[in-house]
Design a protein around this motif. Structure first.
Motif, PDB file in Angstrom:
ATOM      1  N   GLU A  26       0.830  -1.211   0.000  1.00 26.43           N
ATOM      2  CA  GLU A  26       0.000   0.000   0.000  1.00 26.43           C
ATOM      3  C   GLU A  26       0.860   1.255   0.000  1.00 26.43           C
ATOM      4  O   GLU A  26       0.555   2.223  -0.709  1.00 26.43           O
ATOM      5  CB  GLU A  26      -0.927   0.020   1.217  1.00 26.43           C
ATOM      6  N   ASN A  27       1.937   1.271   0.795  1.00 24.84           N
ATOM      7  CA  ASN A  27       2.845   2.424   0.816  1.00 24.84           C
ATOM      8  C   ASN A  27       3.270   2.800  -0.599  1.00 24.84           C
ATOM      9  O   ASN A  27       3.139   3.950  -1.038  1.00 24.84           O
ATOM     10  CB  ASN A  27       4.110   2.106   1.609  1.00 24.84           C
ATOM     11  N   LEU A  28       3.808   1.816  -1.307  1.00 27.17           N
ATOM     12  CA  LEU A  28       4.414   2.076  -2.612  1.00 27.17           C
ATOM     13  C   LEU A  28       3.374   2.346  -3.692  1.00 27.17           C
ATOM     14  O   LEU A  28       3.585   3.190  -4.569  1.00 27.17           O
ATOM     15  CB  LEU A  28       5.309   0.902  -3.002  1.00 27.17           C
ATOM     16  N   ALA A  29       2.245   1.646  -3.627  1.00 30.32           N
ATOM     17  CA  ALA A  29       1.194   1.876  -4.627  1.00 30.32           C
ATOM     18  C   ALA A  29       0.620   3.280  -4.491  1.00 30.32           C
ATOM     19  O   ALA A  29       0.420   3.986  -5.489  1.00 30.32           O
ATOM     20  CB  ALA A  29       0.092   0.830  -4.480  1.00 30.32           C
ATOM     21  N   SER A  30       0.370   3.702  -3.257  1.00 28.63           N
ATOM     22  CA  SER A  30      -0.219   5.030  -3.043  1.00 28.63           C
ATOM     23  C   SER A  30       0.734   6.122  -3.486  1.00 28.63           C
ATOM     24  O   SER A  30       0.321   7.128  -4.081  1.00 28.63           O
ATOM     25  CB  SER A  30      -0.592   5.221  -1.569  1.00 28.63           C
ATOM     26  N   ASN A  31       2.040   5.932  -3.245  1.00 29.88           N
ATOM     27  CA  ASN A  31       2.984   6.987  -3.590  1.00 29.88           C
ATOM     28  C   ASN A  31       3.267   7.041  -5.083  1.00 29.88           C
ATOM     29  O   ASN A  31       3.462   8.124  -5.642  1.00 29.88           O
ATOM     30  CB  ASN A  31       4.286   6.814  -2.806  1.00 29.88           C
ATOM     31  N   ALA A  32       3.276   5.891  -5.748  1.00 32.47           N
ATOM     32  CA  ALA A  32       3.441   5.897  -7.205  1.00 32.47           C
ATOM     33  C   ALA A  32       2.255   6.595  -7.867  1.00 32.47           C
ATOM     34  O   ALA A  32       2.412   7.330  -8.849  1.00 32.47           O
ATOM     35  CB  ALA A  32       3.585   4.476  -7.734  1.00 32.47           C
ATOM     36  N   THR A  33       1.066   6.380  -7.308  1.00 30.59           N
ATOM     37  CA  THR A  33      -0.131   7.055  -7.825  1.00 30.59           C
ATOM     38  C   THR A  33      -0.024   8.561  -7.629  1.00 30.59           C
ATOM     39  O   THR A  33      -0.324   9.349  -8.535  1.00 30.59           O
ATOM     40  CB  THR A  33      -1.389   6.519  -7.115  1.00 30.59           C
ATOM     41  N   ALA A  34       0.427   8.972  -6.437  1.00 34.65           N
ATOM     42  CA  ALA A  34       0.591  10.401  -6.158  1.00 34.65           C
ATOM     43  C   ALA A  34       1.647  11.016  -7.069  1.00 34.65           C
ATOM     44  O   ALA A  34       1.488  12.135  -7.566  1.00 34.65           O
ATOM     45  CB  ALA A  34       0.971  10.607  -4.694  1.00 34.65           C
ATOM     46  N   ALA A  35       2.739  10.280  -7.315  1.00 30.20           N
ATOM     47  CA  ALA A  35       3.810  10.787  -8.179  1.00 30.20           C
ATOM     48  C   ALA A  35       3.317  10.992  -9.603  1.00 30.20           C
ATOM     49  O   ALA A  35       3.667  11.974 -10.263  1.00 30.20           O
ATOM     50  CB  ALA A  35       4.992   9.819  -8.164  1.00 30.20           C
ATOM     51  N   ALA A  36       2.504  10.068 -10.085  1.00 27.80           N
ATOM     52  CA  ALA A  36       1.987  10.178 -11.453  1.00 27.80           C
ATOM     53  C   ALA A  36       1.090  11.397 -11.617  1.00 27.80           C
ATOM     54  O   ALA A  36       1.038  12.010 -12.688  1.00 27.80           O
ATOM     55  CB  ALA A  36       1.224   8.907 -11.821  1.00 27.80           C
ATOM     56  N   LYS A  37       0.402  11.776 -10.547  1.00 25.43           N
ATOM     57  CA  LYS A  37      -0.527  12.902 -10.615  1.00 25.43           C
ATOM     58  C   LYS A  37       0.168  14.260 -10.570  1.00 25.43           C
ATOM     59  O   LYS A  37      -0.484  15.292 -10.744  1.00 25.43           O
ATOM     60  CB  LYS A  37      -1.545  12.802  -9.474  1.00 25.43           C
ATOM     61  N   LEU A  38       1.485  14.268 -10.339  1.00 24.55           N
ATOM     62  CA  LEU A  38       2.217  15.535 -10.352  1.00 24.55           C
ATOM     63  C   LEU A  38       2.312  16.106 -11.761  1.00 24.55           C
ATOM     64  O   LEU A  38       2.496  17.304 -11.954  1.00 24.55           O
ATOM     65  CB  LEU A  38       3.634  15.331  -9.801  1.00 24.55           C
ATOM     66  N   VAL A  39       2.207  15.228 -12.744  1.00 24.25           N
ATOM     67  CA  VAL A  39       2.316  15.627 -14.145  1.00 24.25           C
ATOM     68  C   VAL A  39       0.928  16.024 -14.647  1.00 24.25           C
ATOM     69  O   VAL A  39      -0.049  15.333 -14.366  1.00 24.25           O
ATOM     70  CB  VAL A  39       2.866  14.463 -14.997  1.00 24.25           C
ATOM     71  N   PRO A  40       0.805  17.128 -15.374  1.00 20.87           N
ATOM     72  CA  PRO A  40      -0.504  17.500 -15.920  1.00 20.87           C
ATOM     73  C   PRO A  40      -1.131  16.348 -16.701  1.00 20.87           C
ATOM     74  O   PRO A  40      -0.471  15.715 -17.522  1.00 20.87           O
ATOM     75  CB  PRO A  40      -0.168  18.682 -16.843  1.00 20.87           C
ATOM     76  N   ILE A  69       7.828  10.468  -1.634  1.00 24.88           N
ATOM     77  CA  ILE A  69       7.426  11.876  -1.683  1.00 24.88           C
ATOM     78  C   ILE A  69       6.304  12.206  -0.703  1.00 24.88           C
ATOM     79  O   ILE A  69       5.319  11.489  -0.577  1.00 24.88           O
ATOM     80  CB  ILE A  69       7.046  12.335  -3.106  1.00 24.88           C
ATOM     81  N   THR A  70       6.478  13.332  -0.023  1.00 23.39           N
ATOM     82  CA  THR A  70       5.455  13.869   0.867  1.00 23.39           C
ATOM     83  C   THR A  70       5.007  15.250   0.398  1.00 23.39           C
ATOM     84  O   THR A  70       3.860  15.631   0.589  1.00 23.39           O
ATOM     85  CB  THR A  70       5.986  13.985   2.306  1.00 23.39           C
ATOM     86  N   HIS A  71       5.925  16.001  -0.202  1.00 23.55           N
ATOM     87  CA  HIS A  71       5.646  17.357  -0.680  1.00 23.55           C
ATOM     88  C   HIS A  71       6.211  17.514  -2.087  1.00 23.55           C
ATOM     89  O   HIS A  71       7.236  16.913  -2.422  1.00 23.55           O
ATOM     90  CB  HIS A  71       6.307  18.414   0.214  1.00 23.55           C
ATOM     91  N   PHE A  72       5.544  18.334  -2.885  1.00 22.70           N
ATOM     92  CA  PHE A  72       6.073  18.613  -4.222  1.00 22.70           C
ATOM     93  C   PHE A  72       5.436  19.879  -4.773  1.00 22.70           C
ATOM     94  O   PHE A  72       4.237  20.110  -4.599  1.00 22.70           O
ATOM     95  CB  PHE A  72       5.787  17.452  -5.192  1.00 22.70           C
ATOM     96  N   ASN A  73       6.258  20.710  -5.394  1.00 20.52           N
ATOM     97  CA  ASN A  73       5.719  21.769  -6.239  1.00 20.52           C
ATOM     98  C   ASN A  73       5.219  21.100  -7.518  1.00 20.52           C
ATOM     99  O   ASN A  73       5.792  20.101  -7.965  1.00 20.52           O
ATOM    100  CB  ASN A  73       6.811  22.774  -6.593  1.00 20.52           C
ATOM    101  N   SER A  74       4.194  21.637  -8.128  1.00 20.03           N
ATOM    102  CA  SER A  74       3.702  21.016  -9.357  1.00 20.03           C
ATOM    103  C   SER A  74       2.961  22.035 -10.204  1.00 20.03           C
ATOM    104  O   SER A  74       2.485  23.057  -9.690  1.00 20.03           O
ATOM    105  CB  SER A  74       2.767  19.845  -9.038  1.00 20.03           C
ATOM    106  N   PRO A  75       2.839  21.761 -11.506  1.00 23.97           N
ATOM    107  CA  PRO A  75       2.068  22.664 -12.369  1.00 23.97           C
ATOM    108  C   PRO A  75       0.604  22.728 -11.960  1.00 23.97           C
ATOM    109  O   PRO A  75      -0.089  23.693 -12.280  1.00 23.97           O
ATOM    110  CB  PRO A  75       2.214  22.025 -13.759  1.00 23.97           C
TER     111      PRO A  75
END
Length: 527
Positions: A178-192, A312-318
C-alpha cells in the motif's frame, strides 16, 4: 488483491504491445517484460523461495533490475535494493539483517558477495552479465513459466531498502504494498493529466534509491508509459537520450541539473519534448534552477521526501502551484505539519519564503512531521527506533522527518536544515560516523571528525579533519584511497585536513559547528 505488481499486470493487459523499457537502443514490450518477470518468479518458486523471502538486488539501472524486482513481487517475496557502489563491508550488514536468500548482481560485484556469504543466509548468487566464480548466470537461473501473482495484503512488506540513522547503522525500512502503490499514484498525478501511455520517462535516478524506484520506474510502468533506464549518470548521454527518444518526464537530483547547465554545449541542448522536470534528494540552489529555466523550456519542480515515506510527501507542481525555495505542498493523501519540542503545532507564516537573515527562525520553525498511506510500516526489528520515529496524537500517527522547517498560509513548506549532522552530497545521504569509524581503524589516525562543507556542484561534500598519531607517516591521498577501498565513492572524504586537535565540549563531544564555521570563514577570506 493488494500485491503491488498487479498494477503492472493491468498495464500489460491494456498496453501489451507497446514499449515498457528502452535500454541502449533496444526496446522491450510490456508483454515481453511480463514474460521475463514470470520466468524469474518461477525460478524462485522452483528453488523453494516465496512469500516474505528477501531477494537482494545489488544492481545499477539495467533491465534485469526491473525483471527481478517485479518477478520477486509476483512470487510474493520482498525486494532488498542495495547500492552497487557498496563493498563487502557495507553489504554484509544489509544481507545479514535482511536474511536475503538470493542476490542478483553484476559479475564484477560477485566477489563482494561471496566474501561475506558464509556470514549470511544467501543461498544463490546470480550474475546478470556473464559467468563469475560462485554465481549462476541470469539465463541459467531463469525458468520457463507464467505463474499467478501471489496474493498479498496491503500492509505486507514489498520492499526493504536500508537507510542510515544518525548513528550510521543502516536500518531496514519496511515499505508495504500500500505504501508504494499510493505513492506511485501520487507521483503520477504531479504531471498535468497524469502519467500517460505515450509518456517516456528518463530513468537516471538510481533504482536502489526510493526516489528512482517509485517516482520514475513504478509511476511509469503502472501507467503504461515507457521507462528508459541509464546505468550511470552522464550529462551528455542523458541529454542525447532525451533528444533522440523525445523523452517527456525528467527527474533528477540538483547535481544533475548543475552538470547539464555547465556542459560546454549547454546552449545547444533541446528539452522541448519534456513536459515535466522534477528535482529532489536535496534542495536545488536557486541559481541552478534559474540558469536551467533561462536556457530551456520546461520549468523545474522541487519536491521532498524520505525513504521512510516511499518517498514523496511534498512537491511543487504545475497543478498545485510552485514557489521557488519551497519543497511544495503535500501530495494527495498526505498530511504534514510543523511542531515544536512539545509536539504543539507551529503556526504558519503569511507567505514564504522568508528572509532568513531578517527573521527569527526560532519563532517560525519546528520539526516537519508527516502522516499518510505512504509512511513505512516501521524499521525492521528495531522497536526502540520505531518508538522514536512515531508519535500518536489525536488519533493520527505522525512520522518524525528529523528536518527543521516552516510553512506558510498557502500550504507551502520550507526546509531550513537537514538532520543535525547528516551530509547531503549530490542527492546521497552520508552519515559522518560511518566514515569516522573507518578512519579510526587506520593505524595513522588518532582522532577524526567528518563534516559537510559547501560544494558548488554537489551542494555539500565530505571533509575529514584528522589528528594523526605522533609518529604517523601518512598523506591525505593515502587516507582518501583507504576510504575509497572500503566505502562507496560518494561517501569518501574528498578533502582531508590534518589538525593538531578537534574542538570538543567539556563532555568530550566534537563541536562540528566550529569546524563548519572555520570552513565558512576560510572560504569568505579567499573570495
Amino acid at each position: 488483491m493488494a500485491n503491488l505488481v498487479t498494477n503492472v499486470a493491468a498495464a500489460v493487459e491494456e498496453h501489451g504491445g507497446t514499449t515498457a523499457i528502452g535500454f541502449r537502443g533496444e526496446e522491450t514490450s510490456y508483454d515481453e517484460f511480463w514474460a521475463q518477470t514470470g520466468a524469474f518468479a518461477t525460478a524462485l518458486d522452483e528453488r523453494g523461495i516465496g512469500e516474505d523471502d528477501r531477494i537482494a538486488l545489488y544492481l545499477p539501472n539495467v533491465p534485469p533490475f526491473l525483471i527481478a524486482f517485479h518477478g520477486t513481487l509476483r512470487a510474493g517475496g520482498v525486494v532488498v535494493p542495495m547500492n552497487p557502489q557498496y563493498k563487502s563491508r557495507e553489504i554484509s550488514h544489509l544481507l545479514g539483517d535482511s536474511e536475503a536468500r538470493v542476490v542478483v548482481t553484476l559479475s564484477d560485484l560477485v566477489p563482494f558477495v561471496t566474501a561475506v556469504q558464509d556470514e549470511t543466509s544467501v543461498e544463490h548468487v546470480v550474475s546478470i552479465d556473464g559467468e563469475a566464480e560462485g554465481a549462476t548466470t541470469f539465463e541459467a537461473f531463469l525458468e520457463r513459466g507464467a505463474p499467478d501473482i501471489v496474493d498479498r495484503a496491503g500492509d505486507d512488506v514489498a520492499v526493504q531498502p536500508y537507510t542510515s540513522g544518525t548513528t550510521g547503522q543502516p536500518k531496514g525500512v519496511q515499505l508495504t504494498h500500500e505504501n508504494l502503490a499510493s505513492n506511485a499514484t501520487a507521483a503520477a498525478k504531479l504531471v498535468p493529466d497524469g502519467i500517460r501511455p505515450d509518456d517516456k520517462q528518463l530513468g537516471v535516478l538510481p533504482l536502489f534509491h526510493i526516489y528512482g524506484m517509485t517516482v520514475t520506474m513504478n509511476a511509469a510502468l503502472f501507467n503504461g508509459a515507457a521507462y528508459y533506464p541509464m546505468a550511470e549518470w552522464d550529462a551528455q548521454d542523458a541529454v542525447s537520450l532525451v533528444e533522440r527518444e523525445e523523452l517527456t518526464v525528467f527527474h533528477g537530483v540538483p547535481a544533475m541539473y548543475n552538470d547539464v547547465i555547465n556542459q560546454p554545449n549547454a546552449d545547444e541542448f533541446d528539452f522541448s519534448s519534456v513536459r515535466l522536470c522534477g528535482v529532489g534528494g536535496s534542495g536545488i540552489p536557486t541559481e541552478v534552477l534559474r540558469q536551467f529555466e533561462d536556457r530551456y523550456e520546461p520549468k523545474v519542480y522541487e519536491g521532498y521526501g524520505l525513504t521512510e515515506t516511499s518517498p514523496i510527501t511534498h512537491f511543487n507542481s504545475p497543478i498545485d502551484g510552485r514557489r521557488v525555495g519551497s519543497i511544495g505542498k503535500t501530495v494527495p493523501g498526505v498530511d504534514s505539519k510543523v511542531v515544536d519540542d512539545e509536539f504543539e503545532d507551529v503556526s504558519p507564516v503569511e507567505e514564504g519564503p522568508v528572509d532568513e537573515d531578517e527573521t527569527d527562525l526560532t519563532e517560525i520553525t519546528g520539526e516537519i512531521v508527516v502522516s499518510g498511506p505512504n509512511v513505512m510500516k516501521g524499521y525492521y526489528g528495531l522497536p526502540e527506533a520505531n518508538e522514536e520515529a512515531f508519535t500518536e496524537a489525536a488519533g493520527t500517527t505522525w512520522f518524525h522527518t528529523g528536518d527543521v522547517g516552516y510553512h506558510d498560509e498557502d500550504g507551502f513548506f520550507y526546509v531550513v536544515d537537514r538532520e543535525k549532522h547528516m551530509i547531503v552530497t549530490g542527492g546521497y545521504n552520508v552519515y559522518p560516523r560511518e566514515v569516522e569509524e573507518l578512519l579510526f581503524e587506520h593505524e595513522a589516525v588518532a582522532d577524526a571528525a567528518v563534516a559537510g562543507i559547501p560544494d558548488d556542484r554537489r551542494g555539500e561534500t565530505v571533509k575529514a579533519f584528522v589528528v594523526p598519531t605522533p609518529d604517523a607517516d601518512v598523506t591525505a591521498d593515502e587516507l582518501r584511497e583507504y576510504c575509497l577501498t572500503n566505502l562507496a565513492e560518494y561517501k569518501h572524504p574528498r578533502e582531508i585536513e590534518f589538525v593538531e586537535e578537534l574542538p570538543r565540549t567539556t563532555t568530550g563531544k566534537v563541536q562540528k559547528f566550529k569546524l563548519r564555521e572555520r570552513e565558512e570563514t576560510a572560504e569568505a577570506e579567499t573570495n
